[in-house]
Design a protein around this motif. Structure first.
Motif, short mmCIF file in Angstrom:
data_model
loop_
_atom_site.label_atom_id
_atom_site.label_comp_id
_atom_site.label_asym_id
_atom_site.label_seq_id
_atom_site.Cartn_x
_atom_site.Cartn_y
_atom_site.Cartn_z
N VAL A 18 84.72 53.24 -16.62
CA VAL A 18 84.11 54.98 -16.20
C VAL A 18 84.97 55.41 -15.12
O VAL A 18 84.98 56.85 -15.69
N LEU A 19 86.07 54.89 -14.60
CA LEU A 19 86.90 55.41 -13.81
C LEU A 19 87.72 56.32 -14.45
O LEU A 19 88.30 57.72 -14.01
N PHE A 20 88.56 55.64 -15.72
CA PHE A 20 89.53 55.87 -16.04
C PHE A 20 89.10 57.15 -17.45
O PHE A 20 89.53 58.09 -17.67
N ASN A 21 87.95 56.32 -17.73
CA ASN A 21 87.57 57.98 -18.70
C ASN A 21 86.37 59.52 -17.89
O ASN A 21 87.15 60.44 -19.04
N ASP A 22 86.09 59.01 -17.30
CA ASP A 22 85.12 59.71 -17.00
C ASP A 22 85.51 60.23 -15.36
O ASP A 22 84.29 62.10 -14.97
N VAL A 23 85.64 60.01 -15.08
CA VAL A 23 85.71 60.47 -13.14
C VAL A 23 87.30 60.48 -12.63
O VAL A 23 87.55 61.64 -12.33
N LEU A 24 88.24 60.07 -12.93
CA LEU A 24 89.62 60.22 -12.54
C LEU A 24 90.20 61.43 -12.85
O LEU A 24 90.24 62.01 -13.54
N LYS A 25 90.73 62.13 -11.69
CA LYS A 25 91.27 63.30 -12.00
C LYS A 25 92.65 63.36 -11.86
O LYS A 25 93.69 63.35 -10.82
N ILE A 26 93.34 62.65 -13.58
CA ILE A 26 94.52 62.56 -13.28
C ILE A 26 95.10 63.18 -14.72
O ILE A 26 94.97 63.09 -15.47
N LYS A 27 96.58 62.87 -14.92
CA LYS A 27 97.56 63.84 -15.75
C LYS A 27 97.86 63.31 -16.13
O LYS A 27 99.93 63.15 -15.44
N PRO A 28 98.79 62.20 -17.55
CA PRO A 28 99.29 61.31 -18.03
C PRO A 28 101.11 61.73 -17.24
O PRO A 28 101.49 60.66 -17.55
N LYS A 29 100.45 62.83 -18.18
CA LYS A 29 101.99 63.62 -18.59
C LYS A 29 102.32 63.95 -17.60
O LYS A 29 103.52 64.57 -17.60
N ASN A 30 101.55 64.03 -16.40
CA ASN A 30 102.58 64.63 -14.99
C ASN A 30 101.84 63.47 -13.84
O ASN A 30 101.44 64.23 -13.27
N PRO A 31 102.31 62.10 -13.85
CA PRO A 31 101.33 61.15 -12.96
C PRO A 31 101.91 61.77 -11.96
O PRO A 31 100.69 60.71 -11.17
N ASN A 32 102.60 62.33 -11.09
CA ASN A 32 102.75 62.37 -9.88
C ASN A 32 102.32 63.60 -9.03
O ASN A 32 102.93 63.48 -7.95
N TYR A 33 101.47 64.29 -9.78
CA TYR A 33 101.10 65.45 -8.82
C TYR A 33 100.40 65.93 -8.36
O TYR A 33 99.40 64.31 -8.11
N LYS A 34 100.31 66.79 -7.37
CA LYS A 34 99.76 66.11 -6.12
C LYS A 34 97.65 65.57 -5.80
O LYS A 34 97.87 65.20 -5.19
N LEU A 35 97.77 66.44 -6.72
CA LEU A 35 96.38 66.50 -6.70
C LEU A 35 95.53 66.55 -6.88
O LEU A 35 94.17 66.07 -6.90
N ARG A 36 96.34 64.81 -7.63
CA ARG A 36 95.82 63.86 -8.61
C ARG A 36 94.54 63.00 -8.01
O ARG A 36 94.87 62.79 -6.00
N ASP A 37 93.42 62.12 -8.46
CA ASP A 37 92.42 61.36 -7.95
C ASP A 37 94.08 59.96 -7.59
O ASP A 37 94.70 59.99 -8.55
N ARG A 38 93.45 59.61 -6.21
CA ARG A 38 94.54 57.92 -5.96
C ARG A 38 93.58 56.58 -6.48
O ARG A 38 92.22 57.05 -5.98
N PHE A 39 94.08 56.04 -7.27
CA PHE A 39 93.26 54.86 -7.99
C PHE A 39 94.21 53.70 -7.24
O PHE A 39 95.37 53.69 -7.34
N ILE A 40 94.25 52.84 -6.08
CA ILE A 40 93.86 51.60 -5.94
C ILE A 40 93.70 50.35 -6.27
O ILE A 40 92.10 50.58 -5.99
N LEU A 41 93.99 49.27 -6.91
CA LEU A 41 93.67 48.57 -7.39
C LEU A 41 93.29 47.12 -6.22
O LEU A 41 95.10 45.95 -6.15
N SER A 42 93.44 46.65 -5.08
CA SER A 42 93.34 46.05 -3.94
C SER A 42 92.97 44.65 -4.96
O SER A 42 93.68 43.51 -4.27
#
Ligand code: TPP
Length: 269
Positions: free
Chosen positions: A41-65
């Motif tokens: 759900v996170l990676f398909n529907d929720v997280l605002k991320i850009k695989p081609k620009n992985p470090n863009y500033k306003l991305r959602d951050r996901f941490i696997l603790s």
């Protein structure tokens, strides 16, 4: 959200995780299956991320603790295009950057290395505080056994004190640790009221119900309450392969030969 796509994605993630751990002869397949639906759900529907620009500033951050489940995150990242799926074949091999406990070293899309339990939430708090005024959300995914680490309870206090409404902590509450049950090791109950008393907005979900997970994670209106959000996701360790479910043998064991074939069948049916 497209439920059919998310279901298919969860299945693909489980298959990757199974094949990766089996090939490497490595541990934690039960722990990975426990979070497969949340990760889907996170990676398909929720997280605002850009695989081609992985470090863009306003991305959602996901941490696997719960870093020992890193294999399934690598699978999600590869599927989303952060790196080649071929790379998954090197999982846990000598010299590979895809180590069994998740590592950000030369792995695009991983924000922070973990494995020593109890660190993800504190780091997530720091990132959330630094980004509170920007529209950046921070998602931390932790295990239940991990709550035995005192650092988490400092972080719970810190997050509500600083009104980190951009922080979403998800607890994978599968009620098992590596050897014993959570209840016998160090009982967490009453967990919800503890978290509420620490100043968090808390939701309980079935951690294998994609619709439920999505409906709580994406909620925006909660942000106006200026509280961090904790999702208690009730899960089953080993979910998806009947003979692995709730069986802690699969915390350490890798599926081989007939077991592997049987497990693939379970996931694909
Ligand atoms: C600080 C620390 N202590 C001990 C370990 C060893 N260890 C690995 S997984 C695990 C517990 C597994 O149970 P849980 O955290 O609930 O995760 P699950 O696999 O059930 O999702 C432990 C104690 C560790 N990784 N870090």
């Amino acid at each position: 959200m497209n439920l059919t796509k998310t279901k298919e994605f969860a299945k693909i993630l489980r298959l990757h995780a199974l094949n990766m751990t089996s090939k490497a002869g490595s541990s934690h397949i039960g722990s990975m299956f426990s979070i497969a639906d949340i990760v889907a759900v996170l990676f398909n529907d929720v997280l605002k991320i850009k695989p081609k620009n992985p470090n863009y500033k306003l991305r959602d951050r996901f941490i696997l603790s719960k870093g020992h489940s890193g294999g399934i995150i690598y699978a999600a990242l590869a599927e989303k295009g952060f790196f080649s799926k071929k790379k998954l074949e090197d999982y846990c091999k000598n010299g590979s950057n895809l180590s069994g406990h998740i590592s950000h070293y030369k792995v695009s899309g991983v924000e922070f290395s973990t494995g020593s339990l109890g660190h993800g939430l504190s780091v997530s708090c720091g990132i959330a505080l630094a980004n509170l005024r920007r529209n950046v959300r921070v998602f931390n995914l932790m295990s239940d056994g991990e709550l035995d680490e005192g650092s988490n309870w400092e972080a719970f206090m810190f997050a509500s004190h600083h009104k980190l409404s951009n922080l979403i902590n998800i607890i994978d509450y599968n009620k098992l640790q590596s050897i014993e049950t959570v209840k016998k090791t160090l009982n967490l109950e009453p967990l919800e009221s503890k978290l509420v008393s620490f100043g968090w907005k808390v939701f309980n979900v079935d951690g294998h119900n994609h619709k439920q997970i999505y409906s709580k994670i994406r909620k925006k209106k909660i942000r106006s309450k200026r509280k961090p959000i904790c999702i208690i996701a009730h899960t089953i360790k080993g979910k998806g392969v009947k003979f692995m479910e709730n069986n802690n043998l699969w915390h350490y064991r890798a599926a081989k030969n007939e077991e592997l074939k049987k497990a693939i069948k379970h996931i694909c049916r």
